[in-house]
Scaffold this motif. Sequence first.
Motif, PDB file in Angstrom:
ATOM      1  N   ALA A 103       0.824  -1.208   0.000  1.00 16.92           N
ATOM      2  CA  ALA A 103       0.000   0.000   0.000  1.00 16.92           C
ATOM      3  C   ALA A 103       0.856   1.255   0.000  1.00 16.92           C
ATOM      4  N   LEU A 106       1.968   2.255  -3.582  1.00 22.83           N
ATOM      5  CA  LEU A 106       0.964   2.773  -4.495  1.00 22.83           C
ATOM      6  C   LEU A 106       0.901   4.286  -4.415  1.00 22.83           C
ATOM      7  N   ALA A 108      -0.448   7.916  -3.940  1.00 20.46           N
ATOM      8  CA  ALA A 108      -1.488   8.401  -3.043  1.00 20.46           C
ATOM      9  C   ALA A 108      -2.727   8.818  -3.833  1.00 20.46           C
ATOM     10  N   THR A 109      -3.854   8.556  -3.257  1.00 18.61           N
ATOM     11  CA  THR A 109      -5.100   8.958  -3.893  1.00 18.61           C
ATOM     12  C   THR A 109      -5.175  10.481  -3.933  1.00 18.61           C
ATOM     13  N   PRO A 110      -5.381  11.060  -5.121  1.00 17.79           N
ATOM     14  CA  PRO A 110      -5.415  12.522  -5.184  1.00 17.79           C
ATOM     15  C   PRO A 110      -6.535  13.092  -4.322  1.00 17.79           C
ATOM     16  N   SER A 111      -6.215  14.200  -3.703  1.00 19.02           N
ATOM     17  CA  SER A 111      -7.215  14.856  -2.853  1.00 19.02           C
ATOM     18  C   SER A 111      -8.305  15.456  -3.726  1.00 19.02           C
ATOM     19  N   PRO A 112      -9.528  15.461  -3.221  1.00 17.50           N
ATOM     20  CA  PRO A 112     -10.606  16.079  -4.003  1.00 17.50           C
ATOM     21  C   PRO A 112     -10.359  17.570  -4.173  1.00 17.50           C
ATOM     22  N   ASN A 140     -13.213  20.785   1.052  1.00 17.28           N
ATOM     23  CA  ASN A 140     -11.900  20.299   0.575  1.00 17.28           C
ATOM     24  C   ASN A 140     -10.859  21.411   0.526  1.00 17.28           C
TER      25      ASN A 140
END
Length: 251
Positions: A103, A106, A108-112, A140
Motif C-alpha cells: 500500500a 501505491l 497516493a489517492t489525489p485529494s478532491p 476540501n
Amino acid sequence: MPKASIPPPARAAEQVEIGPVKGNAVTILALLVGAALGIIVCYFFLSNQPWWNAPLIGNAVQATLAAQPTSAPLPTVAPLATLTPWPTLTPWPTYTPAPAVTAAALPATPSPAPIAHIVKPNFIDGPVAILANAVVTFANIPADHFLWVVVSVPQVQPRLQVYPQLIKGLPAPVSGSGTLELPVQFGQDRPQDSGAAFNLVALLLDANNHQRFLQYSQGCLNEPGAAGKCGGLLLQQPGVQILDFATFIRK
C-alpha cells in the motif's frame, strides 16, 4: 478229279524275311526310348548341380546386360554452397520477480478539488444594498491554502483589482469543509455607485498570496483613511484560484 492245293511260294518267302526285320525295329525303338530317358535324367541331374548352372547363369546375365541400351551418364551435380552458420543466440535475461506491491508503494489517492459556493446574496433577489451579509459554503480546502472573499468592480481597470472584505477584521483561516458568513460592502455611499455592477468573488490563495493579502489588509485596517492603503489589490498568478463569483447590481 479234284485239284490239289498248292500254297503260293511267294508268301512263304515274305514270312521268312519279315521276322528278322520286325525284331530289329523293336530293338532300335527301345534304344531310342532308353536314350531319351537317359538324356532327360541327365538333364534333371545336371540342372540341380551348381557347377553346371553357374556358366549358364553368367552367360544369361551377360546376354541380358548386352541387350540393355547404354544409359546416358548423369549430369555433374554442382556441390552445395557452404552453409553460413546460425548466429549465436543471445541468452534470455534472467527473470527477476517484481517486488510485492504494498500500500505504501501505491501512489497516493489525489485529494478532491477544493470548492466554494456563494449562497447569499442571490442575484435573483434583485439589487443589493451597500452592505449585505454574505454566506459562502466550502469543502476540501487544504490546510496550506486560504479562503478569501473579495469584491471587484467590473468598470475599474485592471479587472484583476480586488478589495478584500475587512469589516469584521482579518479573515480567520479555514480548512476542510464548512460555511463562512461575513458582511460585505458593495462600493461607497455615493450616487455614482447606485445601479453599478459589483462582483462578489471567493478566492483560494496559496501561502505567498495569503501573505500579500494579509499585509494589504493590515495596512488598510491600521490607516483606513490613508491614501493608497485601501485602494485595492492586484491578483497575481500563480497561486490564486477563483472558486466562485456572482455579479450584483447596487441599489
